[in-house]
Design a protein around this motif. Structure first.
Motif, PDB file in Angstrom:
ATOM      1  N   VAL A  66     -16.139 -11.401 -40.272  1.00 25.48           N
ATOM      2  CA  VAL A  66     -17.514 -11.162 -40.709  1.00 25.48           C
ATOM      3  C   VAL A  66     -17.814 -11.857 -42.023  1.00 25.48           C
ATOM      4  N   GLU A  67     -16.829 -11.870 -42.907  1.00 32.86           N
ATOM      5  CA  GLU A  67     -17.051 -12.515 -44.203  1.00 32.86           C
ATOM      6  C   GLU A  67     -17.302 -14.004 -44.045  1.00 32.86           C
ATOM      7  N   GLN A  68     -16.549 -14.584 -43.118  1.00 33.14           N
ATOM      8  CA  GLN A  68     -16.727 -16.008 -42.869  1.00 33.14           C
ATOM      9  C   GLN A  68     -18.129 -16.282 -42.350  1.00 33.14           C
ATOM     10  N   LEU A  69     -18.558 -15.383 -41.485  1.00 36.07           N
ATOM     11  CA  LEU A  69     -19.878 -15.518 -40.888  1.00 36.07           C
ATOM     12  C   LEU A  69     -20.943 -15.420 -41.977  1.00 36.07           C
ATOM     13  N   ASP A  70     -20.754 -14.474 -42.875  1.00 40.94           N
ATOM     14  CA  ASP A  70     -21.713 -14.311 -43.959  1.00 40.94           C
ATOM     15  C   ASP A  70     -21.721 -15.537 -44.863  1.00 40.94           C
ATOM     16  N   ALA A  71     -20.514 -16.080 -45.084  1.00 39.13           N
ATOM     17  CA  ALA A  71     -20.437 -17.270 -45.924  1.00 39.13           C
ATOM     18  C   ALA A  71     -21.189 -18.415 -45.263  1.00 39.13           C
ATOM     19  N   LEU A  72     -21.007 -18.545 -43.942  1.00 39.35           N
ATOM     20  CA  LEU A  72     -21.725 -19.587 -43.204  1.00 39.35           C
ATOM     21  C   LEU A  72     -23.227 -19.385 -43.321  1.00 39.35           C
ATOM     22  N   MET A  73     -23.621 -18.124 -43.143  1.00 34.32           N
ATOM     23  CA  MET A  73     -25.045 -17.806 -43.202  1.00 34.32           C
ATOM     24  C   MET A  73     -25.599 -18.184 -44.567  1.00 34.32           C
ATOM     25  N   ASN A  74     -24.825 -17.903 -45.583  1.00 35.47           N
ATOM     26  CA  ASN A  74     -25.253 -18.214 -46.931  1.00 35.47           C
ATOM     27  C   ASN A  74     -25.466 -19.717 -47.105  1.00 35.47           C
ATOM     28  N   MET A  75     -24.514 -20.493 -46.544  1.00 38.13           N
ATOM     29  CA  MET A  75     -24.635 -21.941 -46.659  1.00 38.13           C
ATOM     30  C   MET A  75     -25.845 -22.443 -45.886  1.00 38.13           C
ATOM     31  N   VAL A  76     -26.052 -21.843 -44.709  1.00 41.92           N
ATOM     32  CA  VAL A  76     -27.222 -22.252 -43.944  1.00 41.92           C
ATOM     33  C   VAL A  76     -28.482 -21.910 -44.735  1.00 41.92           C
ATOM     34  N   GLY A  77     -28.431 -20.771 -45.421  1.00 45.22           N
ATOM     35  CA  GLY A  77     -29.558 -20.385 -46.268  1.00 45.22           C
ATOM     36  C   GLY A  77     -29.838 -21.445 -47.318  1.00 45.22           C
ATOM     37  N   GLU A  78     -28.774 -21.932 -47.942  1.00 48.35           N
ATOM     38  CA  GLU A  78     -28.929 -22.980 -48.949  1.00 48.35           C
ATOM     39  C   GLU A  78     -29.556 -24.222 -48.321  1.00 48.35           C
ATOM     40  N   LEU A  79     -29.078 -24.515 -47.115  1.00 56.10           N
ATOM     41  CA  LEU A  79     -29.608 -25.687 -46.419  1.00 56.10           C
ATOM     42  C   LEU A  79     -31.097 -25.547 -46.162  1.00 56.10           C
TER      43      LEU A  79
END
Lengths: 118, 737
Positions: B301-314
């Motif tokens: 889940v943490e990895q997923l959240d990290a990905l989501m965060n990066m997508v957010g930045e994008l």
């Protein structure tokens, strides 16, 4: 977006299929019997046809054959009720590309059309 | 789960991990064994794998697996000792065992849902192979088509002819959906489609059998073609209700002798040949399913959240890049590079949006994961409270962001407890009231206009608003006069007031100090809302309205006093530029009149207490955003005055660090494409604060929207309430924080 001919003698079925097909983003032209379907096909050269089998004047099988005579590449899917397996096999032998069973849902129409017109 | 009850979760986990590794090893090695039949090391490795599996599965009480690996071990031992040669039949038997093991292993995991198989036939096959007999299984599993070929000279010459012409002859096994009403037509379509790929030499069932509708779910076809196998497969697979297409080059050497000459296999094991073939197909099919299951990947889940965060930045950068590209286009219209940049930026925007959407979809989980815990909860509650309750669940497939699912669990449990404890009457009361003894508690999830709606509906006694009001008055939460002016709905809403309980008695189940106010707070912290409807004697329904995701939302950007704020669009009703005379002060309160109504007016700067004096905070020429917490009648619109309307865009929510986290009226923060930080307004709490100011003041309470009619809200009445406004101020602050 493609132009789809819907041939069905039952006004309600025509209306229903038309609205489904329109929702999928296609243009719809209609015919009320087989003879008209052939005429309309000739005049409008639609991208695909949804052809009911049981129709007055000229039935769907005959209309299928007539249209294929005019345009061997015509993309025609037969619309049929349950229990007409033999007829459908005839139609496929004659050159129909696909068939849709009534009562049909949007998904089935969509996948049939997608196969016919991409 | 087939696991023995005493196997601990940890043991199982370790075992499964090990088993998975060993099975993978076997997968590779068994196939290699066929080619490298004199590779002793390889054989040893396979033996060890089987042996290890036998040991650990036996220890954990997984009898099927132990039984099967034991038979494998016996067979391999004989191969090791050189008393048994490695034949294709032997490898077949071993591979079949491997398939069996995969199914058994999968049955031990959550996804397997306990699907299991009978290992008997596999063990028989192994034993038969070990016996070194005529390998009866191999003969019995000959597909029907090969038998047909063997008995049909005409067909054999067709095959020879086609090969002679340089075509490949393929043997296809096409499976048609078992439930299809149109199997004959489907088979027919397959034949037609395949005939387009080359020439159909023959099939089982044959074309004429198909035309007579003598079909099963399996169609085997011999096809002479020049196309590649995957292309042919794809052609057949695209047909409706075709569930699987196996294809391989036809192996003429596999054609058995004509049936008449078949010698009866000497010591065939118990399973009849046809049955064995059937079993085998079944096992193969199940094994395929297991393989398919393994194509899903578990992600932390943490990895997923990290990905989501990066997508957010994008997403943020995408907006910025688009802005810059537009800017450049304006400045250098003719420049071809600028044009190319614009095109690229449009494409990036599209891809990023898709990425964002997929990312959202990945975070979604069916709400059924949460709901599945409730039948047990309701059952236990009902038992301990001596109620008869049937839980009816609908819409378990509705998907919600996983972070939302986590956060609605407690509120839901609370609401369900409440319903069973306070809502639903004991059976005898129900019968007396003419209701069926067993009550129905309905838990429903659905999508509604971009929101998730979860409702909990009981057919219990309903909420007695008079009791609620009495309790609220007793606790000093509302004055007698104010209470008299409340509508039914507003009285119901009082149950969400802190510290209020309507239960005549607290019970073991409810009354643990977690009140409806906490439920509401939890839900509102998710940008959601709680609604309640109830009728005495009929039942109560709670509705939770939740956003699809917490990660982003459409927001209206406004600026006030040099700071930019985002207002979630879900709350925005309209934006207007009011005339000066629309903005007034009534009994010390700023209000705005709009189309004949008067609503509370919040000057954003003042309300957030940003240190500016009232005079500075109020722009001469403000814009007004009309917001409303919900469409419900009790949620009246409130006007927020700001300096400027800036833009509308997708806002990516960033979590606030501690010190800002508790800021009043602020729900969070976000960063815009140009790096600017914006604060996200907590609209419900702002509205609540503005309403709380009025709670004990009948005229203005009713008058977040007051009819613009002096006779309804006489000046004197308003004035007479002024003193209590000050008393209420701390309350307002408390509620907003």
């Amino acid at each position: 977006m493609a132009k789809i001919l819907i041939a069905d003698d039952a006004a309600f079925m025509r209306m229903k299929s038309a609205s489904l097909v329109k929702e999928l983003g296609h243009d719809v032209i209609e015919a009320e019997d087989g003879a008209e379907a052939v005429k309309v096909y000739q005049a409008e050269s639609p991208d695909a046809v949804l052809m009911d089998i049981t129709m007055p004047n000229m039935d769907g099988m005959e209309a299928l054959q007539e249209i294929l005579k005019l345009d061997p590449d015509a993309k025609i899917a037969m619309v049929t009720a349950m229990g007409q397996q033999a007829v459908i096999m005839e139609a496929i032998k004659a050159g129909a590309k696909d068939f849709v069973v009534k009562p049909f849902d949007a998904d089935r129409i969509q996948s049939a059309l997608w196969k016919l017109v991409g | 789960m087939a696991a023995a009850a005493e196997v601990s979760a940890d043991d199982l986990k370790v075992f499964l991990q090990e088993a998975e590794g060993l099975l993978e090893l076997l997968d590779e090695d068994l196939v290699r064994l066929e080619q490298e039949s004199d590779n002793e090391e390889l054989l040893q490795e396979i033996f060890r794998a089987a042996h290890t599996l036998k040991g650990s599965s036996g220890m954990l009480g997984f009898d099927g697996m132990a039984h099967l690996t034991h038979a494998m071990e016996d067979l391999l031992d004989r191969v090791r000792k050189g008393t048994l040669a490695i034949t294709p039949e032997l490898v077949d038997a071993l591979l079949m065992s491997l398939d069996g093991l995969k199914i058994l292993k999968n049955a031990l995991t959550e996804e397997g849902e306990g699907e299991s198989i009978d290992t008997g036939p596999i063990v028989d096959a192994l034993n038969a192979a070990a016996a070194g007999g005529a390998a009866p299984e191999a003969a019995s599993t000959q597909p029907a088509l090969q038998t047909v070929v063997a008995g049909d000279e005409d067909l054999r010459s067709k095959i020879d002819e086609a090969s002679g012409e340089g075509h490949t002859v393929l043997h296809l096994k096409v499976r048609i959906e078992e439930s299809s009403d149109w199997k004959a037509v489907r088979c027919f379509q397959v034949l037609n489609e395949l005939d387009d790929c080359g020439r159909v030499l023959g099939s089982v069932p044959s074309q004429s059998e198909i035309e007579q509708e003598q079909v099963t779910g399996l169609l085997e076809v011999l096809l002479a073609t020049d196309l590649e196998i995957p292309d042919v497969q794809a052609r057949a697979e695209q047909l409706e209700e075709v569930t699987g297409v196996e294809a391989a080059a036809f192996d003429p050497t596999a054609v058995p002798e004509p049936p008449a000459e078949t010698e009866a296999p000497a010591d065939a094991p118990a399973a009849a040949p046809a049955e064995g073939a059937d079993q085998r197909t079944q096992i193969a099919a199940s094994a395929q399913k297991v393989e398919a299951l393994q194509t899903t990947v578990r992600i932390d889940v943490e990895q997923l959240d990290a990905l989501m965060n990066m997508v957010g930045e994008l997403v943020i950068d995408r907006t910025r890049v688009s802005q810059l590209s537009r800017l450049l286009q304006g400045r250098f219209k003719e420049d071809e590079y600028v044009g190319a940049l614009a095109e690229t930026s449009t494409h990036i925007a599209k891809v990023v949006d898709e990425l964002h959407e997929s990312m959202m979809a990945v975070r979604m989980l069916p709400v059924g994961l949460l709901f599945s815990k409730f039948p047990r909860l309701v059952r236990d509650l009902a038992r301990s409270l001596d109620r008869q309750v049937t839980l009816a669940v609908e819409g378990e497939d509705t998907e919600i962001d996983r972070s939302v699912i986590e956060k609605i669990k407690d509120p839901l449990v609370h609401l369900i407890r409440n319903s069973v404890d306070h809502g639903i009457e004991p059976a005898e009361d129900r019968v007396a009231a003419g209701k069926p003894e067993a009550s129905i508690l309905k838990l429903t999830a659905s999508h509604e206009q971009g929101q998730i709606v979860i409702s909990i509906e009981d057919d219990g006694r309903g909420i007695d608003t008079e009791k609620v009001v009495a309790s609220a008055i007793k606790k000093g939460q509302i004055s007698q006069e104010a209470a008299e002016r409340l509508s039914h709905r507003e009285k119901l809403e009082l149950i969400f007031a802190p510290g209020l309980s309507t239960a005549a008695k607290t019970t073991e189940v409810s009354g643990r100090g977690v009140g409806m106010d906490i439920v509401r707070r939890d839900i509102e912290s998710l940008n959601g809302r709680v609604e309640v409807e109830s009728e005495v004697g009929v039942g109560t329904t709670f509705k939770l309205r939740l956003p699809l995701t917490l990660a982003t939302f459409r927001g209206l950007l406004v600026s006030s006093g040099g700071t930019t704020y985002a207002i979630p669009l879900t709350y925005v009703q309209e934006t207007i530029r009011p005339e000066q005379e629309q903005l007034r002060t009534v009994s010390g309160r700023p209000v705005m009149s709009l189309r004949g109504s008067v609503m509370s007016l919040i000057w954003l700067n003042e309300s957030l207490q940003l240190g500016t004096s009232a005079e500075q905070a109020r722009s001469d020429d403000p814009y007004v955003v009309v917001v409303r917490a919900s469409e419900s009648e009790t949620d009246r619109p409130v006007a927020i005055a700001v300096d400027e309307l800036v833009d509308q865009q997708e806002i990516v929510v960033k979590s606030l660090s501690g010190f800002l986290g508790r800021a009043r009226g602020i729900a969070g923060a976000s960063i815009l494409g140009d790096g600017q930080v914006v604060l996200i307004l907590d609209v419900p709490s702002m509205i609540k604060a503005s309403q709380a100011r009025d709670t004990d003041q009948p005229a203005t309470a009713a008058g977040n929207v007051v009819e613009l009619d002096a006779s309804v809200a006489p000046r004197g009445d308003l004035d007479s309430n002024e003193p209590s406004a000050a008393d209420e101020a701390p309350e307002a602050e408390r509620m907003a924080s």
